[in-house]
Design a protein around this motif. Sequence first.
Motif, PDB file in Angstrom:
ATOM      1  N   ASN A  80       0.842  -1.202   0.000  1.00 55.40           N
ATOM      2  CA  ASN A  80       0.000   0.000   0.000  1.00 55.40           C
ATOM      3  C   ASN A  80       0.874   1.247   0.000  1.00 55.40           C
ATOM      4  OD1 ASN A  80      -2.330  -1.528   0.147  1.00 55.40           O
ATOM      5  ND2 ASN A  80      -2.494  -1.374   2.362  1.00 55.40           N
ATOM      6  N   THR A  81       0.486   2.225  -0.789  1.00 55.58           N
ATOM      7  CA  THR A  81       1.158   3.520  -0.736  1.00 55.58           C
ATOM      8  C   THR A  81       0.602   4.329   0.431  1.00 55.58           C
ATOM      9  OG1 THR A  81       1.749   3.696  -3.071  1.00 55.58           O
ATOM     10  CG2 THR A  81       1.387   5.750  -1.906  1.00 55.58           C
ATOM     11  N   LEU A  82       1.490   4.832   1.259  1.00 53.07           N
ATOM     12  CA  LEU A  82       1.098   5.703   2.364  1.00 53.07           C
ATOM     13  C   LEU A  82       1.303   7.140   1.918  1.00 53.07           C
ATOM     14  CD1 LEU A  82       2.730   3.820   5.390  1.00 53.07           C
ATOM     15  CD2 LEU A  82       0.435   3.552   4.426  1.00 53.07           C
ATOM     16  N   VAL A  83       0.221   7.878   1.824  1.00 52.95           N
ATOM     17  CA  VAL A  83       0.294   9.280   1.403  1.00 52.95           C
ATOM     18  C   VAL A  83       0.244  10.156   2.641  1.00 52.95           C
ATOM     19  CG1 VAL A  83      -0.817  11.116   0.094  1.00 52.95           C
ATOM     20  CG2 VAL A  83      -0.778   8.785  -0.814  1.00 52.95           C
ATOM     21  N   GLU A  84       1.312  10.896   2.870  1.00 55.93           N
ATOM     22  CA  GLU A  84       1.420  11.767   4.044  1.00 55.93           C
ATOM     23  C   GLU A  84       1.039  13.191   3.673  1.00 55.93           C
ATOM     24  OE1 GLU A  84       5.095  11.411   6.138  1.00 55.93           O
ATOM     25  OE2 GLU A  84       5.223   9.241   5.835  1.00 55.93           O
ATOM     26  N   PHE A  97      -2.740   8.690   4.851  1.00 52.31           N
ATOM     27  CA  PHE A  97      -3.777   7.913   4.159  1.00 52.31           C
ATOM     28  C   PHE A  97      -3.172   6.609   3.656  1.00 52.31           C
ATOM     29  CE2 PHE A  97      -5.486  12.171   3.913  1.00 52.31           C
ATOM     30  CZ  PHE A  97      -6.864  11.997   4.022  1.00 52.31           C
ATOM     31  N   GLY A  98      -3.900   5.511   3.844  1.00 47.97           N
ATOM     32  CA  GLY A  98      -3.448   4.227   3.343  1.00 47.97           C
ATOM     33  C   GLY A  98      -2.899   3.299   4.404  1.00 47.97           C
ATOM     34  N   GLY A  99      -2.894   3.751   5.655  1.00 49.14           N
ATOM     35  CA  GLY A  99      -2.388   2.933   6.744  1.00 49.14           C
ATOM     36  C   GLY A  99      -3.502   2.410   7.629  1.00 49.14           C
ATOM     37  N   TYR A 263     -12.376  -3.651  -4.908  1.00 46.77           N
ATOM     38  CA  TYR A 263     -11.732  -3.830  -6.216  1.00 46.77           C
ATOM     39  C   TYR A 263     -10.398  -3.089  -6.269  1.00 46.77           C
ATOM     40  CZ  TYR A 263     -10.775  -3.908 -11.176  1.00 46.77           C
ATOM     41  OH  TYR A 263     -10.158  -4.089 -12.388  1.00 46.77           O
ATOM     42  N   LEU A 264     -10.403  -1.824  -5.854  1.00 49.82           N
ATOM     43  CA  LEU A 264      -9.163  -1.049  -5.896  1.00 49.82           C
ATOM     44  C   LEU A 264      -8.132  -1.580  -4.915  1.00 49.82           C
ATOM     45  CD1 LEU A 264     -10.375   2.641  -6.343  1.00 49.82           C
ATOM     46  CD2 LEU A 264      -9.293   1.157  -8.027  1.00 49.82           C
ATOM     47  N   LYS A 265      -8.582  -2.115  -3.793  1.00 53.62           N
ATOM     48  CA  LYS A 265      -7.640  -2.702  -2.837  1.00 53.62           C
ATOM     49  C   LYS A 265      -6.870  -3.850  -3.469  1.00 53.62           C
ATOM     50  CE  LYS A 265      -8.449  -0.279   0.891  1.00 53.62           C
ATOM     51  NZ  LYS A 265      -7.392   0.504   1.557  1.00 53.62           N
ATOM     52  N   LYS A 266      -7.509  -4.556  -4.381  1.00 55.77           N
ATOM     53  CA  LYS A 266      -6.859  -5.673  -5.068  1.00 55.77           C
ATOM     54  C   LYS A 266      -6.038  -5.199  -6.260  1.00 55.77           C
ATOM     55  CE  LYS A 266      -8.000 -10.012  -7.488  1.00 55.77           C
ATOM     56  NZ  LYS A 266      -7.373  -9.652  -8.769  1.00 55.77           N
ATOM     57  N   GLU A 267      -6.526  -4.205  -6.959  1.00 54.11           N
ATOM     58  CA  GLU A 267      -5.950  -3.804  -8.238  1.00 54.11           C
ATOM     59  C   GLU A 267      -4.903  -2.703  -8.119  1.00 54.11           C
ATOM     60  OE1 GLU A 267      -5.838  -4.134 -12.508  1.00 54.11           O
ATOM     61  OE2 GLU A 267      -6.690  -5.396 -10.927  1.00 54.11           O
ATOM     62  N   CYS A 268      -5.022  -1.875  -7.092  1.00 54.11           N
ATOM     63  CA  CYS A 268      -4.253  -0.634  -7.013  1.00 54.11           C
ATOM     64  C   CYS A 268      -3.683  -0.456  -5.604  1.00 54.11           C
ATOM     65  CB  CYS A 268      -5.182   0.526  -7.391  1.00 54.11           C
ATOM     66  SG  CYS A 268      -4.483   2.168  -7.226  1.00 54.11           S
ATOM     67  N   HIS A 269      -2.595   0.274  -5.502  1.00 52.62           N
ATOM     68  CA  HIS A 269      -1.946   0.489  -4.207  1.00 52.62           C
ATOM     69  C   HIS A 269      -2.240   1.868  -3.616  1.00 52.62           C
ATOM     70  CE1 HIS A 269       1.121   3.036  -6.201  1.00 52.62           C
ATOM     71  NE2 HIS A 269       1.003   2.175  -7.196  1.00 52.62           N
ATOM     72  N   LEU A 270      -2.993   2.704  -4.335  1.00 47.98           N
ATOM     73  CA  LEU A 270      -3.277   4.057  -3.862  1.00 47.98           C
ATOM     74  C   LEU A 270      -4.430   4.055  -2.860  1.00 47.98           C
ATOM     75  CD1 LEU A 270      -3.111   5.954  -7.284  1.00 47.98           C
ATOM     76  CD2 LEU A 270      -1.329   5.832  -5.523  1.00 47.98           C
ATOM     77  N   PRO A 271      -4.446   4.999  -1.909  1.00 48.76           N
ATOM     78  CA  PRO A 271      -5.567   5.101  -0.966  1.00 48.76           C
ATOM     79  C   PRO A 271      -6.855   5.491  -1.683  1.00 48.76           C
ATOM     80  CG  PRO A 271      -3.655   6.365  -0.205  1.00 48.76           C
ATOM     81  CD  PRO A 271      -3.381   5.992  -1.619  1.00 48.76           C
ATOM     82  N   ILE A 272      -7.984   5.049  -1.126  1.00 53.27           N
ATOM     83  CA  ILE A 272      -9.299   5.367  -1.685  1.00 53.27           C
ATOM     84  C   ILE A 272     -10.168   6.016  -0.617  1.00 53.27           C
ATOM     85  CG2 ILE A 272      -9.948   2.937  -1.330  1.00 53.27           C
ATOM     86  CD1 ILE A 272     -11.555   5.331  -3.890  1.00 53.27           C
ATOM     87  N   VAL A 273     -10.689   7.198  -0.922  1.00 57.65           N
ATOM     88  CA  VAL A 273     -11.554   7.968  -0.025  1.00 57.65           C
ATOM     89  C   VAL A 273     -12.972   7.966  -0.603  1.00 57.65           C
ATOM     90  CG1 VAL A 273     -12.071  10.334   0.753  1.00 57.65           C
ATOM     91  CG2 VAL A 273      -9.739   9.432   0.937  1.00 57.65           C
TER      92      VAL A 273
END
Length: 343
Positions: A80-84, A97-99, A263-273
């Motif tokens: 997961n990407t952690l966006v600070e 975000f993402g943690g 779906y995005l949790k499986k496909e992508c590493h970016l946080p989702i809001v």
Amino acid sequence: MIVVLKPNSPQEEVQGFIDHLQDMGFSVHFSQGVDHTILGLVGDTSRIQPESLTVNKIVDNVVRVQAPYKMASRTFHPANTLVEVGTNQKNVQPVIFGGKTVPIIAGPCSVESEKQLTDIAQCVKRSGAKLLRGGAFKPRTSPYSFQGLGGQGIELLLAAKKATGLPIVTELMSINQLELFNDVDVIQIGARNMQNFDLLKELGGCKNTILLKRGLANTVKELLMSAEYIMSAGNENVILCERGIRSFDNYTRNTLDLSIVPYLKKECHLPIVIDPSHACGMSWMVPTLAKAAVAAGADGIMVEVHNNPECALCDGEQSLTPNQFDDLMKVLNKYAEIEGRNL
């Protein structure tokens, strides 16, 4: 293309291999995992055969990425990407975000006055919100509707940030406004601009975090491709946002697609809001959708809050009062705790 390196590969050999790939004309994205080191190659990888890379003794495996969104793909970046947000700023509490946290973004749809914004900012902070939202520039369907305060609105947001320590989120509509956003922590790209590709490429050169909203009738793939525009241009601090899409039904303002979260949790590493306010358009539905979003695993929630919704200049019908928001925060915290997270 993904190049998986063998565990405990010597650092000097890894760097030499990266230099070799860059000399071949590829951009190399380095990702250090617990068990493996992964190199993501960006460029025309069709001209290179995997076998030509596996001959290197530090290479464990080579995989072609089939998805057109290379940098946003989970294959490219398994963790997961952690966006600070808000780091290295005096009197500002950093947010991740993402943690294991679920940051809540709250505030009015539009900035109306200094007192209105400051009062709301103080209220949502007391309730546990981690970021303040507010529209300075407002894209409106009707040219006769309130269009926002513009540059003055950003000044008021920065004043509220100074008074409360909350990082701020506000929407950018045009490239020519960008210089006004230097001190904005999170630049929101609204649904109508999700495929404004010139704007997305320009954001690649920004230091700001980008909150990218899904378009009114766009697919998830198109959302990820828009994120790819920003990331491939140099800015990997991207947060995706689901705000509802149009369907054939109109009993709500939009249709909230919560299936996007797993779906995005499986496909992508970016946080989702998730933005339940714009999705339903009715304040009484917002708490239920917000709870569902946290239960689904969303990395954050964005909620509209106004101290006097009946007199709001924009979207008062979907705004919670400060008391309603406080009640919601107490419930959301319990939902987050069930999954071992917190707000």
